[in-house]
Write an enzyme that holds these catalytic residues in place. Structure first.
Site, short mmCIF file in Angstrom:
data_model
loop_
_atom_site.label_atom_id
_atom_site.label_comp_id
_atom_site.label_asym_id
_atom_site.label_seq_id
_atom_site.Cartn_x
_atom_site.Cartn_y
_atom_site.Cartn_z
N ARG A 1 6.23 11.87 1.97
CA ARG A 1 5.58 12.33 0.72
C ARG A 1 5.99 13.73 0.30
NH1 ARG A 1 -0.50 9.95 0.14
NH2 ARG A 1 0.19 7.81 -0.12
N GLU B 1 6.43 2.80 9.85
CA GLU B 1 6.99 1.93 8.82
C GLU B 1 8.43 1.53 9.18
OE1 GLU B 1 6.61 3.99 5.09
OE2 GLU B 1 4.42 3.79 5.08
#
Length: 165
Positions: free
Chosen positions: A14, A83
């Site tokens: 992010r 992920e």
């Protein structure tokens, strides 16, 4: 209203990759390719279960790699690490998208479950040649994953060996 199945999961750090991740989603959507971006598509559910399930549901895993984005992957609970590891374990079509300034850490610094990441062929993000970058990214996408071994002997669509960038 029935929601169409996403073709690509976009993973990113992010702090340094959100803008490119958002741009990739926008461009692919304009080309008729449904994508999953956590901040838009997670909905009301347990975020951890939903993220992992979304990776499993998408044949493609686009990984935005920005400067130092893998540094925290040495931490067991790091979400980018989780992920990537899940995409590798579930044999997604992994497409790294390198941003300027990205460098892989030494292989011994990467956790075992993501140590093969540098072996995947990548697309280099280029602002000047943006349309060419997005065209190449789109060409790397697959509609569905093949059964393991379906193309044995001819290389798999999921693992593209890359040269040093």
């Amino acid at each position: 209203m029935t929601r169409r199945r996403s073709q690509a999961f976009i993973s990113y750090r992010r702090e340094t990759g959100a803008d490119v991740a958002r741009l990739v989603k926008s461009v692919l959507s304009s080309r008729g390719i449904e994508t999953f971006l956590d901040v838009d598509d997670i909905g009301a559910s347990h975020f951890d279960d939903r993220l992992l399930r979304a990776i499993e549901e998408c044949p493609n895993f686009i990984l935005v790699l920005s400067a130092n984005s893998l540094d925290r992957c040495s931490r067991e609970g790091d979400w980018l690490r989780r992920e990537i590891a899940h995409a590798i374990a579930t044999e997604r079509n992994i497409i790294p998208l390198y941003q300027a300034g990205f460098r892989f850490p030494d292989s011994d610094e990467l956790p075992n479950e993501i140590r093969d990441l540098p072996r995947y062929n990548a697309v280099e993000y280029n602002h000047t040649y943006f349309e060419a970058t997005m065209g190449k990214l789109e060409r790397f996408l697959v509609d569905e994953l093949e059964e393991p071994g379906a193309r044995e002997g001819s290389g798999t669509i999921r693992q593209h060996v890359t040269t040093e960038k």
